[in-house]
Design a protein around this motif. Structure first.
Motif, short mmCIF file in Angstrom:
data_model
loop_
_atom_site.label_atom_id
_atom_site.label_comp_id
_atom_site.label_asym_id
_atom_site.label_seq_id
_atom_site.Cartn_x
_atom_site.Cartn_y
_atom_site.Cartn_z
N UNK A 57 10.76 48.85 32.46
CA UNK A 57 11.87 49.24 31.58
C UNK A 57 12.05 48.22 30.46
N UNK A 58 11.93 46.93 30.82
CA UNK A 58 12.02 45.87 29.81
C UNK A 58 11.54 44.56 30.41
N UNK A 59 10.57 43.89 29.79
CA UNK A 59 10.11 42.60 30.32
C UNK A 59 11.23 41.56 30.36
N UNK A 60 12.18 41.67 29.44
CA UNK A 60 13.32 40.74 29.40
C UNK A 60 14.56 41.45 29.91
N UNK A 61 14.53 41.86 31.17
CA UNK A 61 15.64 42.65 31.73
C UNK A 61 16.85 41.77 32.04
N UNK A 62 18.01 42.42 32.07
CA UNK A 62 19.28 41.78 32.43
C UNK A 62 19.28 41.53 33.94
N UNK A 63 19.44 40.28 34.35
CA UNK A 63 19.39 39.93 35.78
C UNK A 63 20.46 40.66 36.58
N UNK A 64 21.61 40.93 35.95
CA UNK A 64 22.69 41.63 36.67
C UNK A 64 22.28 43.06 36.99
N UNK A 65 21.60 43.71 36.05
CA UNK A 65 21.14 45.08 36.30
C UNK A 65 19.93 45.09 37.24
N UNK A 66 19.11 44.04 37.15
CA UNK A 66 18.00 43.88 38.10
C UNK A 66 18.54 43.89 39.53
N UNK A 67 19.62 43.13 39.78
CA UNK A 67 20.21 43.09 41.12
C UNK A 67 20.72 44.47 41.54
N UNK A 68 21.33 45.19 40.60
CA UNK A 68 21.84 46.53 40.93
C UNK A 68 20.70 47.46 41.34
N UNK A 69 19.54 47.29 40.69
CA UNK A 69 18.39 48.16 40.99
C UNK A 69 17.77 47.79 42.34
N UNK A 70 17.42 46.51 42.52
CA UNK A 70 16.65 46.13 43.72
C UNK A 70 17.50 46.20 44.99
N UNK A 71 18.83 46.08 44.87
CA UNK A 71 19.69 46.17 46.04
C UNK A 71 19.71 47.58 46.64
N UNK A 72 19.27 48.55 45.86
CA UNK A 72 19.31 49.93 46.34
C UNK A 72 18.34 50.18 47.49
N UNK A 73 17.28 49.37 47.59
CA UNK A 73 16.31 49.56 48.66
C UNK A 73 16.92 49.39 50.04
N UNK A 74 17.73 48.35 50.22
CA UNK A 74 18.40 48.10 51.50
C UNK A 74 19.47 49.15 51.78
N UNK A 75 20.12 49.63 50.72
CA UNK A 75 21.15 50.67 50.89
C UNK A 75 20.54 51.93 51.50
N UNK A 76 19.36 52.31 51.06
CA UNK A 76 18.67 53.50 51.59
C UNK A 76 18.37 53.31 53.08
N UNK A 77 17.81 52.14 53.43
CA UNK A 77 17.45 51.88 54.82
C UNK A 77 18.68 51.91 55.72
N UNK A 78 19.77 51.29 55.26
CA UNK A 78 20.99 51.24 56.07
C UNK A 78 21.51 52.64 56.36
#
Length: 410
Positions: A57-78
């Motif tokens: 999406x962007x090589x210089x991504x916003x770290x706050x949005x990065x966290x929102x994206x990658x945290x979704x993986x654990x949400x699915x498993x839970x």
């Protein structure tokens, strides 16, 4: 009722079939009369996929949005595990990090846990409910933003949660059946240990053993949370013993050396003819620290004519940056030249028994010399020593030390 936290890693929840297997492990503990909270990772490969999407999406991504994206993986498993538990008659609900809440500082991508309010989970226990908590994530209270704890953060989530809800222990389920004296892929005679002291496990984790994340061991040691490492691939009705990580006083007879760890992710830098005067070491290492580069082994030779050589190691991933930083400040420091080597490895021997035994390291140095292994640098502490060697000799050195200290299985 006894209280237990169970943590399952990515390979343990890699697909829905394995999630059903995890549910059977949880059911066993519930039927044994325990109040259970489960911490889960994202399915194997999912976090890498989400990280790749952020970069696309962007090589210089916003770290706050990065966290929102990658945290979704654990949400699915839970959510999936809660559904699987409900299917077999176990009341369960999923919790995200912000719902618990697991409060962290605001360092997105590698946040540190500051507090956990386990009241909601404990209230669920009173209703006979299993809590399925998304690991690796929390919330920054001041901003309300989702945060993530860095790779391996689910281990830390689990141990911290166990401390917060006053659990009797924390069981970390992974794809191995415990902690071994060294990597069994390198030494087939490596043995699974029944018990390991917190301090030993902390050293092993920081020196290259991949079983547990370093921060999770730190939290377990500080809060005295007995922690088991167990295999999720064991039969849920007849699980293996695993390895207990516990206080030193809970180990009846400590071996001199408990395990051999190694890391190939090392690089060596040597500065030639550095002025031997106050402030030079700070001038070398402060810029590296400010750049977030961790320096490990440091060796300084005896000064001649007011000049000395200085050798140290950094992680392989930081080697190029460290070299560039030192080149920029060469004139300020005043060294004559700089050399580097990336084909090196660190091999370490760990054991609380070293405190009361002399000559432990000397035996290793002799054994390695007899095998033709040259030692580039040495560091020691109360319960471990490490040697820096050429990477080509890594497996030979590990096997030599493993046999030397009597760690080979019969």
């Amino acid at each position: 009722m006894s209280r237990l936290v169970m943590k399952f890693g990515g390979t343990s929840v890699a697909n829905v079939e394995r999630i059903h297997n995890v549910a059977r492990h949880v059911k066993r503990e519930v039927e044994a009369g325990r109040q259970v909270a489960v911490v889960v990772s994202a399915m194997a490969g999912k976090t890498n996929e989400l990280v790749a999407s952020c970069k696309e999406a962007s090589p210089l991504y916003d770290q706050r949005e990065y966290d929102a994206v990658v945290a979704s993986g654990e949400q699915v498993t839970a959510g999936l595990l809660a559904i699987a538990l409900q299917k077999i008659g176990i009341p369960a609900r999923s919790w995200q990090g912000w719902q618990t809440p697991i409060c962290t500082n605001g360092t997105h991508g590698s946040a540190r846990i500051e507090s956990i309010d386990g009241a909601g989970i404990i209230d669920g226990f009173s209703r006979g409910e299993v809590a399925v908590v998304a690991g690796f994530q929390g919330v920054h209270k001041e901003t309300g933003r989702i945060t993530t704890l860095g790779r391996g953060g689910s281990d830390t989530s689990a141990v911290a949660l166990a401390a917060a809800i006053h659990a009797d222990r924390c069981d970390i389920y992974t794809d191995v059946d415990g902690v071994y004296t060294t990597d069994p892929r390198v030494v087939p005679k490596a043995r699974r240990m029944d018990r390991v002291a917190f301090e030993e496990m902390l050293e092993m984790a920081s020196l290259g053993a991949k079983v547990l994340q370093v921060r999770s061991v730190e939290v377990a040691m500080v809060h005295k949370v007995p922690t088991y490492v167990r295999s999720s691939f064991d039969d849920p009705d007849n699980p293996g013993e695993g390895t207990l990580i516990c206080n030193e006083e809970d180990i009846v007879e400590a071996q001199v050396v408990t395990g051999i760890a190694f890391s190939r992710d090392e690089a060596q830098i040597t500065l030639r003819r550095v002025a031997d005067k106050p402030g030079v070491a700070a001038a070398v290492f402060m810029p590296l620290a400010e750049a977030g580069i961790n320096v490990d082994m440091i060796v300084q030779v005896v000064s001649e004519d007011g000049m000395t050589d200085m050798t140290f190691t950094v992680g392989t991933a930081d080697y190029e940056r460290a070299f560039a930083i030192l080149e920029k400040i060469k004139d300020d420091i005043g060294f004559s030249s700089m050399a580097g080597e990336k084909e090196v490895a660190k091999v370490s021997a760990i054991g609380i028994g070293m405190r009361s035994h002399a000559g432990v390291a000397a035996r290793a140095f002799r054994a390695l010399s007899e095998k033709g292994v040259n030692i580039r640098a040495i560091t020691t502490s109360e319960i471990k020593f490490s040697v820096l060697i050429d990477e080509a000799y890594t497996e030979l050195a590990v096997r030599t030390l493993h046999t030397l200290y009597g760690l080979d299985a019969a």
